[in-house]
Design a protein around this motif. Structure first.
Motif, PDB file in Angstrom:
ATOM      1  N   ARG A  83     -15.616 -43.995 -16.114  1.00  0.00           N
ATOM      2  CA  ARG A  83     -17.964 -44.339 -15.502  1.00  0.00           C
ATOM      3  C   ARG A  83     -18.589 -44.779 -16.846  1.00  0.00           C
ATOM      4  O   ARG A  83     -18.255 -43.700 -18.067  1.00  0.00           O
ATOM      5  N   SER A  84     -19.971 -45.476 -17.178  1.00  0.00           N
ATOM      6  CA  SER A  84     -20.453 -45.810 -17.760  1.00  0.00           C
ATOM      7  C   SER A  84     -22.099 -45.160 -17.812  1.00  0.00           C
ATOM      8  O   SER A  84     -22.592 -44.827 -18.413  1.00  0.00           O
ATOM      9  N   GLY A  85     -21.625 -44.522 -16.591  1.00  0.00           N
ATOM     10  CA  GLY A  85     -23.104 -43.643 -16.404  1.00  0.00           C
ATOM     11  C   GLY A  85     -22.780 -42.163 -16.053  1.00  0.00           C
ATOM     12  O   GLY A  85     -21.826 -41.786 -15.952  1.00  0.00           O
ATOM     13  N   TRP A  86     -23.702 -41.039 -15.632  1.00  0.00           N
ATOM     14  CA  TRP A  86     -24.125 -39.771 -15.997  1.00  0.00           C
ATOM     15  C   TRP A  86     -23.366 -39.604 -13.913  1.00  0.00           C
ATOM     16  O   TRP A  86     -23.685 -40.932 -13.646  1.00  0.00           O
ATOM     17  N   SER A  87     -23.217 -38.457 -13.670  1.00  0.00           N
ATOM     18  CA  SER A  87     -22.921 -38.770 -12.133  1.00  0.00           C
ATOM     19  C   SER A  87     -23.152 -36.870 -11.767  1.00  0.00           C
ATOM     20  O   SER A  87     -22.902 -35.907 -12.364  1.00  0.00           O
ATOM     21  N   VAL A  88     -23.195 -36.327 -10.529  1.00  0.00           N
ATOM     22  CA  VAL A  88     -23.728 -35.238 -10.137  1.00  0.00           C
ATOM     23  C   VAL A  88     -22.337 -35.532  -8.719  1.00  0.00           C
ATOM     24  O   VAL A  88     -22.383 -36.186  -8.068  1.00  0.00           O
ATOM     25  N   GLN A  89     -21.146 -34.168  -9.000  1.00  0.00           N
ATOM     26  CA  GLN A  89     -19.786 -34.074  -8.506  1.00  0.00           C
ATOM     27  C   GLN A  89     -20.012 -32.823  -7.667  1.00  0.00           C
ATOM     28  O   GLN A  89     -20.384 -31.814  -8.269  1.00  0.00           O
ATOM     29  N   MET A  90     -20.016 -33.007  -6.543  1.00  0.00           N
ATOM     30  CA  MET A  90     -19.642 -31.692  -5.937  1.00  0.00           C
ATOM     31  C   MET A  90     -18.185 -31.612  -4.368  1.00  0.00           C
ATOM     32  O   MET A  90     -17.979 -32.111  -3.696  1.00  0.00           O
ATOM     33  N   ILE A  91     -17.539 -30.453  -4.341  1.00  0.00           N
ATOM     34  CA  ILE A  91     -16.990 -30.505  -3.656  1.00  0.00           C
ATOM     35  C   ILE A  91     -16.981 -28.831  -2.638  1.00  0.00           C
ATOM     36  O   ILE A  91     -17.434 -27.876  -3.404  1.00  0.00           O
ATOM     37  N   PHE A  92     -16.864 -28.780  -1.299  1.00  0.00           N
ATOM     38  CA  PHE A  92     -17.312 -27.948  -0.961  1.00  0.00           C
ATOM     39  C   PHE A  92     -16.558 -27.915   0.676  1.00  0.00           C
ATOM     40  O   PHE A  92     -15.444 -28.925   0.725  1.00  0.00           O
ATOM     41  N   GLY A  93     -17.045 -26.646   1.038  1.00  0.00           N
ATOM     42  CA  GLY A  93     -15.437 -26.559   2.240  1.00  0.00           C
ATOM     43  C   GLY A  93     -16.113 -27.356   3.599  1.00  0.00           C
ATOM     44  O   GLY A  93     -16.712 -27.983   4.001  1.00  0.00           O
ATOM     45  N   THR A  94     -14.806 -27.183   4.438  1.00  0.00           N
ATOM     46  CA  THR A  94     -14.864 -28.201   5.651  1.00  0.00           C
ATOM     47  C   THR A  94     -15.874 -27.643   6.209  1.00  0.00           C
ATOM     48  O   THR A  94     -17.095 -28.179   7.213  1.00  0.00           O
ATOM     49  N   ASP A  95     -15.902 -26.638   6.603  1.00  0.00           N
ATOM     50  CA  ASP A  95     -16.858 -25.815   7.967  1.00  0.00           C
ATOM     51  C   ASP A  95     -18.441 -25.301   7.269  1.00  0.00           C
ATOM     52  O   ASP A  95     -18.754 -26.203   8.386  1.00  0.00           O
ATOM     53  N   ASP A  96     -18.638 -26.436   6.009  1.00  0.00           N
ATOM     54  CA  ASP A  96     -20.241 -26.560   5.842  1.00  0.00           C
ATOM     55  C   ASP A  96     -20.552 -27.568   6.456  1.00  0.00           C
ATOM     56  O   ASP A  96     -21.467 -27.660   6.601  1.00  0.00           O
ATOM     57  N   LEU A  97     -19.829 -28.750   6.465  1.00  0.00           N
ATOM     58  CA  LEU A  97     -19.924 -30.083   7.162  1.00  0.00           C
ATOM     59  C   LEU A  97     -20.340 -30.089   8.493  1.00  0.00           C
ATOM     60  O   LEU A  97     -20.850 -30.701   8.998  1.00  0.00           O
ATOM     61  N   THR A  98     -19.043 -29.345   8.543  1.00  0.00           N
ATOM     62  CA  THR A  98     -18.818 -28.985  10.449  1.00  0.00           C
ATOM     63  C   THR A  98     -19.752 -28.162  10.976  1.00  0.00           C
ATOM     64  O   THR A  98     -20.803 -28.640  12.155  1.00  0.00           O
ATOM     65  N   GLN A  99     -20.410 -27.505   9.982  1.00  0.00           N
ATOM     66  CA  GLN A  99     -21.621 -26.894  11.356  1.00  0.00           C
ATOM     67  C   GLN A  99     -22.962 -27.547  10.426  1.00  0.00           C
ATOM     68  O   GLN A  99     -23.511 -27.183  11.946  1.00  0.00           O
ATOM     69  N   MET A 100     -22.632 -28.326   9.725  1.00  0.00           N
ATOM     70  CA  MET A 100     -24.284 -28.903   9.512  1.00  0.00           C
ATOM     71  C   MET A 100     -24.340 -30.003  10.797  1.00  0.00           C
ATOM     72  O   MET A 100     -24.811 -30.158  11.444  1.00  0.00           O
ATOM     73  N   LEU A 101     -23.522 -30.433  10.590  1.00  0.00           N
ATOM     74  CA  LEU A 101     -23.146 -31.979  11.673  1.00  0.00           C
ATOM     75  C   LEU A 101     -23.424 -31.057  13.196  1.00  0.00           C
ATOM     76  O   LEU A 101     -23.996 -31.697  14.034  1.00  0.00           O
TER      77      LEU A 101
END
Length: 285
Positions: A83-101
């Protein structure tokens, strides 16, 4: 708490509780996603990005600014991106997203995969970009780095915003599906009432007041089968019930349900149910 990525010396790398966050400079990236982890990639400015997962290109270049990409948890993945630009990437557990939903949007017994239509969810979101810019800005300008509590809060905000976006997409898709199902009720009634007859795509499309091409596409999206497949399955279902409940000859049932012959029905039954009409009738209770 903070360290440079071993592969990319100018990258900022933070490991939090259940997540890893990286600020990437422009250039070539090799990203490893462990099995069972979600991945979100937020672009800061315009990017020329090609994802290659297991050697297969999955995203076209010329990505606009204020864009993120989300990959739901799956098996272990290796991504190669340029890519030509900066970026922020994050890897996170499935439980976090499930609990958020579940907790924020009161969506019980919900898995993230149920709220993503594709393996990659790609959309624009200024809020997520704003959060990412706050993280990346201090690193790029060599200012004081955020502490662990601030990074944990930013990570939670990113997941919260992602959950919101997935929920909106899911509700829009569900609403469209329900609207299409209502529109197709007249078509389904027509099919049920005319199973013995030949029904063309043009005929069914006219009932739904759609062009044949649009009708075929929307019908498949709504019903999960093409019109032809749906009619075939309805014929099989009705014939199956008739074989179990009546002593009418199999050939007569075949014609009554729209099959061209008894042998035709037998072929369809074997492909669809794995048994012949004769065996099905013989084994009825």
């Amino acid at each position: 708490m903070h360290k440079r990525d071993h592969n990319w010396e100018d990258d900022f790398h933070h490991e939090g509780d259940g997540y890893t966050m990286v600020v990437r400079k422009p250039g070539a990236h090799r990203i490893l996603i462990p099995a069972g982890y979600n991945f979100v990639d937020v672009y800061l400015g315009r990017s020329m990005t090609n994802y290659k997962i297991a050697g297969v290109e999955t995203l076209s270049p010329n990505t606009p600014p204020s864009t993120y990409v989300f990959l739901p948890a799956n098996g272990e993945r290796e991504i190669h991106a340029v890519r030509s630009g900066w970026s922020v990437q994050m890897i996170f557990g499935t439980d976090d997203l499930t609990q958020m939903l579940q907790s924020i949007f009161e969506m019980r017994d919900t898995k993230p995969s149920a709220w993503t239509a594709h393996a990659i969810h790609h959309a624009e979101d200024a809020s997520m970009v704003g959060i990412a810019q706050a993280i990346a800005g201090v690193w790029r300008k060599r200012l004081a780095l955020p502490d662990r509590d601030q990074l944990d809060a930013a990570a939670r905000l990113l997941v919260m915003r992602l959950a919101y976006n997935l929920t909106v997409v899911a509700h829009v898709n569900l609403r469209a599906k329900n609207q299409n199902a209502s529109r197709f009720q007249a078509v389904l009634d027509h099919i049920a009432q005319n199973l013995p007859d030949r029904m063309s795509l043009d005929e069914l499309a006219s009932i739904a007041n759609l062009s044949p091409y649009h009708f075929a596409r929307v019908f498949r999206d709504t019903m999960g089968h093409s019109p032809h497949q749906y009619i075939k399955l309805q014929r099989v279902a009705v014939a199956k019930q008739m074989l179990k409940r009546s002593d009418e000859p199999i050939a007569a049932i075949a014609y009554d349900c729209g099959f061209s012959s008894q042998s035709h029905m037998t072929d369809v039954f074997k492909k669809t149910l794995g048994v012949t009409p004769g065996i099905l009738r013989k084994n009825r209770e």
